[in-house]
Design an enzyme around this catalytic site. Structure first.
Site, PDB file in Angstrom:
ATOM      1  CD  GLU A 294       6.097  -5.315  -7.304  1.00 42.88           C
ATOM      2  OE1 GLU A 294       5.682  -6.081  -6.323  1.00 42.88           O
ATOM      3  OE2 GLU A 294       6.044  -3.618  -6.689  1.00 42.88           O
TER       4      GLU A 294
ATOM      5  CG  ASP B  47       8.387  -1.389  -4.870  1.00 44.94           C
ATOM      6  OD1 ASP B  47       8.021  -2.553  -5.618  1.00 44.94           O
ATOM      7  OD2 ASP B  47       7.980  -0.655  -4.501  1.00 44.94           O
TER       8      ASP B  47
END
EC number: 2.4.1.18
Length: 737
Positions: free
Chosen positions: A470, A417
């Site tokens: 990401e 993330d």
């Protein structure tokens, strides 16, 4: 250390008053050096075994040895008792009598040697212990004393600036006076073994900082926690027996880069509320198999205190959230998914952590896991702290954590993330609010090094596992190998594709011709990285609306837009990811506080979208041209990239045998009858997929299922045909002759 777990000393001097006081107050950094069993030399050269115990308020203390002898202990002061015998060291228990007549018989934690070996301490000191969770935290074990093994639990924690550490829990009424840990040399690690303690007990560490303040902290490496809002750690012992050997062997021998990969992303707590890990297994497997996704991706399952954070503010990096069951329950869910042929990806959050005082923040009284300079150690967007990526102990914590999920839970891939927040020192910071690197630049060199270490180590230890970033910027080399200077990820979320195409689709079809570049621009950089195309949870929250709600027009037109868009997405180079609810056209944006609107999937148009999603996955998996050369421009060829006047894009996907699949998408609001499309060869072409099929809720405009490729060059192709392409629809064509 003498054999039999007794320490050897050249003198028989008794502890000084200051030492006794520090033992009583729990501030001694090495209580085992005084308490427990020690072999000492007294005057005249005689060797004796000295036993010391901390028993505040006791009236009498006796050590009963396994050889049957009893060693009375005398009170030295501050609750410390001492006795000696000429006999060699032996295993023993302490009998303690109190004035009110109560007798307590218990083993002595301080008679046991350390549970960490020299190699463990060496690797910890270097920040290179790749199985950190096997030595830190709490562990049930049979530990050797003098002549026999004793069952119990070892506790160890990294707190390098602490003055003292003790463990507390229900087992000692949350009073750690008798359970101080010892500092193991200069490693910064503290350790104690508590005999006869069993799994399931809750605990925390009490840590005395250099400011003389005690802080009670959850175990950073706890493998199980209490259900929030409770915050204690739990002693865990797994009893799960995996059944996925064949899955793991196949995974190690294959590559997801040259295989179909379509991911169903879900938030377990709101997918079907009320389901635990075990209860979700049957329902999730049936649903994912029905839809044909190759993988599921769980939003973070590591323990987190605040449910609306969706798991992105982690406090228990090594503990699956207890909201849905035990760690073995999660193992069961993953094992069952593997048995059904479904891979499992997991969101992993190494970029930041919350400030809760009982967790990682200022763990030993000072910044430890977080960078000490707030210009690098605080993430202002989320009100969280940023890891000190240059600290070897912190790096070890994070690298080992990635390995932990792969090794202990057989995760097939980690989606990392907010990578951009790690890479840039000025991320979401204004002028003067960030600290440049040693070269004066904005790149976080320590974070780059960490990410390279994580990806390289995961790939080395677990072939077949995929690391996914990401990363929302144009950082060069996210999916390039680390030995070539890249970050080493296997795939990168294509956030540019997602933003551009959703912006394009939001326009009314009559205005899309002015924004045609938005739907085609991704092909200008499609092979600069290895991409996955995400329609994720981030696109359907915080006022952004659901995927259907983003589309213009009537309800029927909205659904037609989504069908055409998903068909375009599944044919576009790159792997696929779709967030739960979008597969059947959830109308409201997602909220973690409630479940999906499953009822709407029974409505005809939404039932059709669900059928389209399943058929797209089936067509995708059975058509190598749609995935085999995803990462090579040889697998893609434009037919018409610039037909903005018709709102049409068309292209060819090639497989390794140069077998073509032709794709045409009409994003306009009108049927295109007689539309001439270039083809790579003459002959008969069949429509193998149409997003306008009545099965999906389309209106099946009159047309033919096969088309004749004529020897009429068009769009740079040697052949062509005249098609009927319904409004807001996509067609896949393949040669039949």
């Amino acid at each position: 250390m003498a054999s039999g777990g007794a320490r050897t000393s050249n003198t028989a001097s008794e502890p000084t008053p200051d030492v006794l006081l520090s033992l009583a107050h729990g501030t001694h950094s090495d209580p085992h050096s005084v308490l427990g069993q020690h072999r000492q030399t007294v005057a005249g050269g005689t060797s004796v075994t000295v036993i010391r115990a901390l028993r505040p308020l006791a009236a009498r203390v006796v050590a009963r040895r396994d050889d049957g002898t009893r060693v009375p202990l005398a009170h030295l002061g501050q609750g410390v008792w001492q006795g000696s015998t000429l006999e060699e060291p032996d295993d023993y228990v302490l009998h303690t009598d109190y004035a009110e007549g109560h007798t307590w018989v218990a083993d002595d934690p301080y008679r046991y040697p350390p549970t960490l070996g020299e190699l463990d301490l060496h690797l910890l000191a270097e920040g290179r212990h790749e199985q950190l969770w096997t030595v830190l935290g709490s562990h049930t074990r049979d530990h050797h004393g003098v002549h026999k093994l004793t069952p119990g639990v070892s506790f160890s924690v990294w707190a390098p600036r602490a003055r003292a550490v003790r463990v507390v829990g229900n087992f000692n009424t949350w009073d750690g006076a008798l359970h101080n840990l010892r500092r193991l040399g200069g490693s910064g690690v503290w350790e104690v073994f508590l005999p006869h303690l069993t799994p399931g007990e809750v605990y925390k560490f009490q840590i005395l900082g250099r400011d003389n303040i005690w802080r009670t902290k959850a175990d950073p490496v706890a493998r199980r926690t209490e259900h929030p809002p409770a915050t204690a750690s739990i002693i865990e012992k797994s009893h799960y027996e995996w059944q996925d050997e064949e899955w793991l062997a196949t995974r190690a021998a294959s590559s997801l880069h040259t295989a179909p990969l379509s991911v169903y992303e879900l938030h377990l707590g709101s997918w079907r509320p009320g389901l635990g890990y075990r209860e979700a297994a049957d329902q999730l497997i049936e649903y994912v198999q029905q839809l044909g996704f190759t993988h599921v991706e769980f939003m973070p399952l590591a323990e987190h205190p605040y449910t609306p954070s969706w798991g992105y503010q982690v406090t228990g990096y090594y503990a699956p959230t207890s909201r849905f069951g035990t760690p073995d329950d999660l193992r069961y869910l993953i094992d069952r998914l593997h048995g059904a042929g479904i891979g499992v990806l997991l969101d992993w959050v190494p970029g930041h952590f919350p400030k809760d005082e009982w967790a990682l923040a200022r763990f030993d009284g000072e910044p430890l896991y977080e960078h000490p300079d707030p210009r690098r150690g605080e993430q202002q967007d989320w009100g969280t702290l940023v890891f000190d990526f240059g600290n070897p102990g912190v790096r070890n914590f994070l690298v080992a954590n990635a390995l932990y999920w792969c090794e202990e839970f057989h995760i097939d891939g980690l989606r990392v993330d907010a990578v951009a927040s790690m890479l840039y020192l000025d991320y979401s910071r204004g002028e003067g609010e960030w600290l440049p690197n040693i070269h004066g630049g904005r790149e976080n060199l320590e974070a780059v090094s960490l990410l390279q270490e994580v990806t390289a180590t995961v790939y080395r230890r677990h072939p077949g596992v995929i690391m996914i970033a990401e990363e929302s910027t144009s950082w060069d080399g996210v999916t390039r190998r680390t030995d070539s200077g890249g970050l080493g990820f296997g795939l990168k979320w294509n956030m540019g594709w997602m933003n551009d195409t959703l912006r394009y689709l939001a326009n009314d079809p009559m205005y899309r011709s002015h924004h045609h570049n938005d739907i085609t621009f991704s092909l200008a950089y499609a092979w600069s990285e290895n991409y996955i195309l995400p329609i994720s949870h981030d696109e359907v929250v915080h006022g952004k609306g659901s995927l259907v709600a983003k589309m213009p027009g009537t309800p029927e037109q909205k659904l037609a837009n989504v069908r055409a868009y998903l068909a375009f997405m599944w044919a576009h180079p790159g792997k696929k990811l779709l967030f739960m609810g979008q597969e059947f056209g959830q109308l409201d944006e997602w909220s973690e506080q409630r479940g999906l609107d499953w009822w709407i999937s029974d409505e005809p148009g939404h039932r059709g979208l669900l059928a389209l999603t399943a058929d797209l996955n089936a067509q995708y998996r059975s058509t190598p041209a749609l995935w085999q050369l995803d990462e090579s421009p040889t697998g893609f060829e434009w037919i018409a990239a610039h037909d903005g006047s018709h709102n049409v894009v068309s292209f060819i996907r090639w497989d390794e045998q140069r077998r073509p699949t032709v794709v045409i998408v009409n994003f306009s609001g009108i049927d295109l009858n007689g539309y001439r499309l270039g083809l790579p060869r003459e002959g008969r072409w069949g429509t193998v997929f149409s997003s306008n099929h009545a099965r999906y809720g389309g209106w099946d405009a009159p047309g033919q299922a096969t088309w004749q490729g004529e020897a009429r060059p068009w769009d740079g192709q040697p052949a062509s045909t005249a098609l009927l392409v319904p409004a807001l629809s996509a067609l896949y064509l393949q040669p039949t002759t």
